[in-house]
Design a protein around this motif. Structure first.
Motif, short mmCIF file in Angstrom:
data_model
loop_
_atom_site.label_atom_id
_atom_site.label_comp_id
_atom_site.label_asym_id
_atom_site.label_seq_id
_atom_site.Cartn_x
_atom_site.Cartn_y
_atom_site.Cartn_z
N PRO A 1 -1.74 0.08 -4.39
CA PRO A 1 -2.58 1.25 -4.09
C PRO A 1 -3.97 1.18 -4.69
O PRO A 1 -4.86 1.92 -4.26
CB PRO A 1 -1.78 2.40 -4.71
CG PRO A 1 -1.02 1.77 -5.83
CD PRO A 1 -0.66 0.40 -5.35
N VAL A 2 -4.18 0.30 -5.66
CA VAL A 2 -5.49 0.19 -6.30
C VAL A 2 -6.40 -0.72 -5.48
O VAL A 2 -7.54 -0.36 -5.15
CB VAL A 2 -5.34 -0.32 -7.75
CG1 VAL A 2 -6.70 -0.48 -8.40
CG2 VAL A 2 -4.46 0.62 -8.55
N THR A 3 -5.90 -1.93 -5.16
CA THR A 3 -6.72 -2.85 -4.37
C THR A 3 -6.64 -2.56 -2.88
O THR A 3 -7.46 -3.04 -2.11
CB THR A 3 -6.25 -4.29 -4.60
OG1 THR A 3 -4.91 -4.45 -4.10
CG2 THR A 3 -6.29 -4.65 -6.07
N ARG A 4 -5.61 -1.78 -2.48
CA ARG A 4 -5.38 -1.43 -1.07
C ARG A 4 -5.12 -2.67 -0.22
O ARG A 4 -5.52 -2.76 0.93
CB ARG A 4 -6.54 -0.60 -0.52
CG ARG A 4 -6.82 0.63 -1.38
CD ARG A 4 -7.96 1.49 -0.89
NE ARG A 4 -8.30 2.50 -1.88
CZ ARG A 4 -9.22 3.44 -1.71
NH1 ARG A 4 -9.91 3.50 -0.58
NH2 ARG A 4 -9.48 4.31 -2.67
N ALA A 5 -4.44 -3.62 -0.84
CA ALA A 5 -4.07 -4.86 -0.16
C ALA A 5 -2.62 -5.18 -0.50
O ALA A 5 -2.07 -4.68 -1.49
CB ALA A 5 -4.98 -6.00 -0.59
N THR A 6 -2.00 -6.01 0.31
CA THR A 6 -0.65 -6.45 0.00
C THR A 6 -0.69 -7.51 -1.10
O THR A 6 -1.67 -8.25 -1.23
CB THR A 6 0.06 -7.02 1.24
OG1 THR A 6 -0.70 -8.12 1.74
CG2 THR A 6 0.22 -5.96 2.31
N PRO B 1 -2.68 11.88 2.44
CA PRO B 1 -3.49 10.81 1.86
C PRO B 1 -4.87 10.75 2.51
O PRO B 1 -5.00 10.90 3.74
CB PRO B 1 -2.68 9.55 2.18
CG PRO B 1 -1.29 10.02 2.45
CD PRO B 1 -1.44 11.38 3.05
N ASN B 2 -5.88 10.56 1.70
CA ASN B 2 -7.24 10.40 2.21
C ASN B 2 -7.59 8.92 2.09
O ASN B 2 -7.89 8.43 1.00
CB ASN B 2 -8.21 11.26 1.40
CG ASN B 2 -9.63 11.21 1.93
OD1 ASN B 2 -9.96 10.35 2.74
ND2 ASN B 2 -10.47 12.12 1.48
N GLY C 1 -14.23 5.44 0.12
CA GLY C 1 -14.82 5.84 -1.14
C GLY C 1 -14.04 6.87 -1.93
O GLY C 1 -14.46 7.28 -2.99
N THR C 2 -12.90 7.30 -1.42
CA THR C 2 -12.19 8.39 -2.08
C THR C 2 -11.53 7.92 -3.37
O THR C 2 -11.25 6.73 -3.55
CB THR C 2 -11.13 8.98 -1.14
OG1 THR C 2 -10.66 10.21 -1.70
CG2 THR C 2 -9.94 8.04 -0.99
N TYR D 1 -6.45 9.17 -2.49
CA TYR D 1 -6.06 8.11 -1.55
C TYR D 1 -4.55 8.06 -1.36
O TYR D 1 -4.06 7.88 -0.24
CB TYR D 1 -6.57 6.76 -2.09
CG TYR D 1 -6.10 5.57 -1.30
CD1 TYR D 1 -6.68 5.25 -0.06
CD2 TYR D 1 -5.08 4.75 -1.78
CE1 TYR D 1 -6.24 4.14 0.66
CE2 TYR D 1 -4.63 3.65 -1.07
CZ TYR D 1 -5.22 3.35 0.16
OH TYR D 1 -4.78 2.26 0.88
N ILE D 2 -3.78 8.22 -2.43
CA ILE D 2 -2.31 8.11 -2.31
C ILE D 2 -1.67 9.41 -1.86
O ILE D 2 -0.49 9.42 -1.48
CB ILE D 2 -1.67 7.62 -3.62
CG1 ILE D 2 -1.94 8.58 -4.77
CG2 ILE D 2 -2.17 6.21 -3.96
CD1 ILE D 2 -1.30 8.16 -6.09
#
Length: 493
Positions: free
Chosen positions: A316-321, A95-96, A100-101, A106-107
């Motif tokens: 995985p889109v917002t990168r938040a819980t 995962p990167n 900005g990736t 990212y996943i």
């Protein structure tokens, strides 16, 4: 003149035989009332089936993937259509997490799974497999042997050997393929939109007599679904707070119009006996509903403290819980299961669902989040069940799979799809059914990479029903096409 309850029930059953299913349905209706408590007892202990329906048509080709060299080349070639290719990254791609990736970078890469290949070997054992990168919990459950994959399943009337047989109409095909509403209904009720009785409801009809309170046999935590409707069993609908309530009654609202006495008066009014036949029956039904709610809440309320809360999932889109509504539905189911003895239930069927799977566009973002929520919910349900997981089997369903081809941003309506079956009694870490070829212009697809199913919904239901304690003769009444297929897929030990 009044009609006593036993005569009314006799007339109701007689009308079902004569008016709904015809003379051929008589054995079915009679079996409902006579044979199934013994069958459920013989099967032993408490058992529950959970249908998890994915509305919109899940792109399962990005949920379970073959990763051997030939398959991966066909996959990346076919799913790399611009402007927004939907081909996931290969196994082992780290995962990167740079801010900005792109999302697929990212996943990271797809998550490898290694089936045992003892339940269904050749030709599946010539390939390697993986799950969507966001399905960490599902990967863990598969490796632990509590989750299996049912490959390339869908509604069928009889086996269709290949593309030529499909195109020549040599074999019968389900009606109204590729239509959302019709295929949702066909998955749930074996008939297009307009069907009134589902196969979950018919299974409920067969096992309800083993429950002290038959009203709690079929319970939906996701609203009305034809899957749950039976000939004699009705779906009892609940939310996270429990049973649906009539507002203003004692135990529901403290005061009605500022008066505790008003609530009692209202309840007396809507449940009292009445000399008018219509009002008499209406009030009797209302009283049963009020009494059922009271019995349900008495058993359900204490479970809030006993069953752990669900954890948030990582979007995985917002990168938040974030909160996961599907996990909350499954917690409601876990709470009811924990109260099953208080509810007098030895056999129960549940329905939960999640929407958003109609991914004609924006698939990378939407489907990645959907897979994360699905996986998280499965992991949470397994955790909440704990020692009772051997008594519970969950399976997934969906309108249909989607085309293997990409439209440049998503996928279109297909047919066959891969599904999960999960539980402590399941022979997990296996793939059931022949995994199809991927790509285009081969016998496993009927156009645009739409998979031709090799496993029927009847087989999934028949295997579940057998585990539930339903006889082969009665399974043939629930699943009239089952006799055209191998009856048992073998996903129970």
């Amino acid at each position: 003149m009044s009609i006593n309850a036993s005569r009314r029930e006799f007339l109701r059953r007689a009308s079902l035989i004569g008016g709904t299913v015809g003379a051929a349905g008589a054995p079915f209706a009679l079996n409902l009332s006579m044979m199934n408590a013994a069958a459920a007892q013989a099967a032993g202990g408490y058992k529950a089936i959970v249908c998890l329906f994915l509305y919109g048509g899940n792109d399962s080709a990005n949920m379970v993937l073959p990763t051997d060299a030939a398959s991966w080349t066909a996959y990346t070639t076919t799913r790399s259509t611009a402007p927004d290719p939907i081909a996931l990254r290969a196994v082992g791609t780290a995962p990167n997490t740079a801010a900005g990736t792109g999302l697929l970078d990212y996943i990271g890469g797809v998550l490898p799974i290694v089936p045992n290949f003892t339940a269904f070997a050749a030709p599946n054992n010539t390939r390697t497999y993986a799950l969507h990168p966001t399905m960490v919990e599902a990967q863990t459950l598969f490796t632990a042997g509590r989750l299996g994959v049912i490959a390339n399943a869908g509604p069928l009337i009889e086996p269709i050997a290949n593309k030529a047989a499909y195109r020549s109409n040599a074999s019968r095909k389900p009606a109204k393929l590729f239509s959302h509403n019709d295929q949702q209904s066909t998955w749930q009720a074996m008939a297009p939109e307009g069907a009134k009785v589902g196969w979950g409801g018919k299974l409920g009809d067969l096992v309800a007599s083993s429950n002290t309170q038959a009203i709690f046999t079929n319970i939906s935590a996701s609203g009305n679904a034809v899957f749950m409707a039976g000939n004699t069993v009705f779906q009892y609908q609940v939310g996270s707070g429990g049973a649906t309530s009539i507002r203003g009654l004692p135990g529901v609202d403290a005061n009605l119009f500022g008066s505790a006495a008003a609530g009692t008066a209202l309840q007396n009014l809507i449940t009292a006996d009445n000399s008018h036949l219509f009002a008499k029956e209406y009030n009797a039904i209302t009283k049963r509903s009020v009494d059922a709610r009271g019995a349900f809440q008495a058993a359900y309320a204490p479970t809030d403290a006993a069953v752990p809360q669900v954890t948030p999932y990582n979007n995985p889109v917002t990168r938040a819980t974030a909160n996961n509504g599907l996990a909350q539905q499954l917690r409601t189911v876990a709470r009811i299961i924990s109260a099953s003895s208080s509810l007098g239930a030895t056999r129960q069927i549940f329905f939960v669902s999640m929407g958003g799977f109609d991914t004609h566009d924006n698939e990378n973002r939407s489907h990645s989040d959907l897979m994360a929520r699905l996986s998280h919910a499965l992991g949470e349900f397994d955790r909440l069940l704990g020692a009772r997981r051997n008594e519970v089997t969950l399976f997934t369903g969906s309108d249909f799979g989607r085309t293997f081809t990409s439209n440049g941003d998503g996928t279109d309506h297909g047919w066959g799809a891969h599904h999960f079956v999960m539980g402590g009694a399941v022979r997990g870490k296996e793939i059931y059914g022949r995994f199809p070829q991927v790509g285009l212009n081969h016998d496993d697809e009927v156009g645009s990479g739409s998979f031709l199913p090799q496993v029927s919904v009847d087989q999934i239901g028949g295997t579940l029903g057998k585990w539930f304690g339903v006889s082969d003769a009665n399974l043939d009444l629930v699943f009239p096409n089952l006799r055209n297929f191998q009856r048992d897929l073998g996903f129970f030990a």
